[in-house]
Design a protein around this motif. Structure first.
Motif, PDB file in Angstrom:
ATOM      1  N   MET A  52       0.822  -1.217   0.000  1.00  0.00           N
ATOM      2  CA  MET A  52       0.000   0.000   0.000  1.00  0.00           C
ATOM      3  C   MET A  52       0.853   1.263   0.000  1.00  0.00           C
ATOM      4  N   GLY A  53       2.171   1.100   0.025  1.00  0.00           N
ATOM      5  CA  GLY A  53       3.062   2.257   0.017  1.00  0.00           C
ATOM      6  C   GLY A  53       3.279   2.893   1.375  1.00  0.00           C
ATOM      7  N   ILE A  54       2.991   2.158   2.442  1.00  0.00           N
ATOM      8  CA  ILE A  54       3.208   2.649   3.801  1.00  0.00           C
ATOM      9  C   ILE A  54       4.606   2.238   4.235  1.00  0.00           C
ATOM     10  N   LYS A  55       5.332   3.156   4.898  1.00  0.00           N
ATOM     11  CA  LYS A  55       6.665   2.823   5.408  1.00  0.00           C
ATOM     12  C   LYS A  55       6.554   1.705   6.437  1.00  0.00           C
ATOM     13  N   THR A  56       7.533   0.817   6.420  1.00  0.00           N
ATOM     14  CA  THR A  56       7.532  -0.302   7.363  1.00  0.00           C
ATOM     15  C   THR A  56       8.894  -0.447   8.020  1.00  0.00           C
ATOM     16  N   ARG A  57       8.894  -1.102   9.158  1.00  0.00           N
ATOM     17  CA  ARG A  57      10.120  -1.451   9.882  1.00  0.00           C
ATOM     18  C   ARG A  57       9.957  -2.843  10.459  1.00  0.00           C
ATOM     19  N   VAL A  58      11.002  -3.637  10.337  1.00  0.00           N
ATOM     20  CA  VAL A  58      11.032  -4.928  11.013  1.00  0.00           C
ATOM     21  C   VAL A  58      11.468  -4.668  12.447  1.00  0.00           C
ATOM     22  N   VAL A  59      10.680  -5.150  13.386  1.00  0.00           N
ATOM     23  CA  VAL A  59      10.964  -4.962  14.803  1.00  0.00           C
ATOM     24  C   VAL A  59      11.129  -6.339  15.436  1.00  0.00           C
ATOM     25  N   PRO A  60      12.317  -6.623  15.955  1.00  0.00           N
ATOM     26  CA  PRO A  60      12.562  -7.942  16.545  1.00  0.00           C
ATOM     27  C   PRO A  60      11.912  -8.076  17.925  1.00  0.00           C
ATOM     28  N   VAL A  61      10.687  -8.546  17.947  1.00  0.00           N
ATOM     29  CA  VAL A  61       9.966  -8.751  19.208  1.00  0.00           C
ATOM     30  C   VAL A  61      10.096 -10.215  19.584  1.00  0.00           C
ATOM     31  N   LYS A  62      10.640 -10.459  20.753  1.00  0.00           N
ATOM     32  CA  LYS A  62      10.778 -11.835  21.243  1.00  0.00           C
ATOM     33  C   LYS A  62       9.682 -12.095  22.251  1.00  0.00           C
ATOM     34  N   GLY A  63       8.890 -13.109  22.011  1.00  0.00           N
ATOM     35  CA  GLY A  63       7.800 -13.423  22.923  1.00  0.00           C
ATOM     36  C   GLY A  63       6.679 -12.416  22.785  1.00  0.00           C
ATOM     37  N   SER A  64       5.953 -12.209  23.852  1.00  0.00           N
ATOM     38  CA  SER A  64       4.791 -11.327  23.837  1.00  0.00           C
ATOM     39  C   SER A  64       5.168  -9.938  24.327  1.00  0.00           C
ATOM     40  N   LEU A  65       4.705  -8.923  23.614  1.00  0.00           N
ATOM     41  CA  LEU A  65       4.905  -7.543  24.046  1.00  0.00           C
ATOM     42  C   LEU A  65       3.599  -7.086  24.670  1.00  0.00           C
ATOM     43  N   SER A  66       3.486  -7.197  25.968  1.00  0.00           N
ATOM     44  CA  SER A  66       2.239  -6.918  26.666  1.00  0.00           C
ATOM     45  C   SER A  66       2.401  -5.693  27.552  1.00  0.00           C
ATOM     46  N   VAL A  67       1.314  -4.928  27.684  1.00  0.00           N
ATOM     47  CA  VAL A  67       1.354  -3.775  28.579  1.00  0.00           C
ATOM     48  C   VAL A  67       1.484  -4.214  30.029  1.00  0.00           C
ATOM     49  N   LEU A  68       1.293  -5.505  30.279  1.00  0.00           N
ATOM     50  CA  LEU A  68       1.415  -6.015  31.636  1.00  0.00           C
ATOM     51  C   LEU A  68       2.857  -6.335  32.008  1.00  0.00           C
ATOM     52  N   ASN A  69       3.751  -6.361  31.035  1.00  0.00           N
ATOM     53  CA  ASN A  69       5.155  -6.651  31.297  1.00  0.00           C
ATOM     54  C   ASN A  69       5.947  -5.338  31.254  1.00  0.00           C
ATOM     55  N   PHE A  70       6.102  -4.718  32.408  1.00  0.00           N
ATOM     56  CA  PHE A  70       6.726  -3.396  32.522  1.00  0.00           C
ATOM     57  C   PHE A  70       8.130  -3.361  31.922  1.00  0.00           C
ATOM     58  N   TRP A  71       8.968  -4.339  32.232  1.00  0.00           N
ATOM     59  CA  TRP A  71      10.356  -4.322  31.773  1.00  0.00           C
ATOM     60  C   TRP A  71      10.466  -4.488  30.259  1.00  0.00           C
ATOM     61  N   ARG A  72       9.580  -5.275  29.690  1.00  0.00           N
ATOM     62  CA  ARG A  72       9.569  -5.434  28.240  1.00  0.00           C
ATOM     63  C   ARG A  72       9.165  -4.127  27.558  1.00  0.00           C
ATOM     64  N   LEU A  73       8.222  -3.416  28.170  1.00  0.00           N
ATOM     65  CA  LEU A  73       7.807  -2.127  27.621  1.00  0.00           C
ATOM     66  C   LEU A  73       8.925  -1.095  27.710  1.00  0.00           C
ATOM     67  N   ILE A  74       9.648  -1.076  28.806  1.00  0.00           N
ATOM     68  CA  ILE A  74      10.787  -0.160  28.956  1.00  0.00           C
ATOM     69  C   ILE A  74      11.840  -0.475  27.901  1.00  0.00           C
ATOM     70  N   SER A  75      12.130  -1.740  27.717  1.00  0.00           N
ATOM     71  CA  SER A  75      13.096  -2.168  26.705  1.00  0.00           C
ATOM     72  C   SER A  75      12.656  -1.725  25.315  1.00  0.00           C
ATOM     73  N   PHE A  76      11.369  -1.863  25.013  1.00  0.00           N
ATOM     74  CA  PHE A  76      10.870  -1.467  23.704  1.00  0.00           C
ATOM     75  C   PHE A  76      10.908   0.052  23.536  1.00  0.00           C
ATOM     76  N   ALA A  77      10.576   0.787  24.571  1.00  0.00           N
ATOM     77  CA  ALA A  77      10.653   2.252  24.508  1.00  0.00           C
ATOM     78  C   ALA A  77      12.082   2.693  24.205  1.00  0.00           C
ATOM     79  N   ASN A  78      13.060   2.059  24.829  1.00  0.00           N
ATOM     80  CA  ASN A  78      14.467   2.371  24.549  1.00  0.00           C
ATOM     81  C   ASN A  78      14.826   2.051  23.111  1.00  0.00           C
TER      82      ASN A  78
END
Length: 84
Positions: A52-78
């Motif tokens: 569709m012509g939308i910019k994309t990025r491959v993001v290496p997510v290991k396991g589940s990225l859940s709002v319930l996992n604080f440390w995973r969210l901090i890691s993703f924000a970084n």
């Protein structure tokens, strides 16, 4: 310009991925927005967004990225900060 980053870590296609793509497309067609869709490598969402012509990025997510996992969210924000 406002930047919008849509992330969906599912490889398969379903309702959440459809919603993500539809909303990303609507904003991608509006002036004043820069839209990027992020997902895991070879996901159906990335393929459709690219077609569709939308910019994309491959993001290496290991396991589940859940709002319930604080440390995973901090890691993703970084991750996002490093890649602006």
């Amino acid at each position: 310009m406002k930047k919008l980053f849509f992330l969906n870590s599912c490889r398969e296609w379903g309702g959440g991925e459809k919603w993500t793509l539809e909303v990303a497309q609507k904003f991608n067609n509006k002036e004043g927005f820069e839209v990027v869709v992020g997902s895991v490598k070879n996901s159906e969402l990335l393929k459709r967004a690219q077609n569709m012509g939308i910019k994309t990025r491959v993001v290496p997510v290991k396991g589940s990225l859940s709002v319930l996992n604080f440390w995973r969210l901090i890691s993703f924000a970084n991750y996002l900060k490093k890649r602006r």
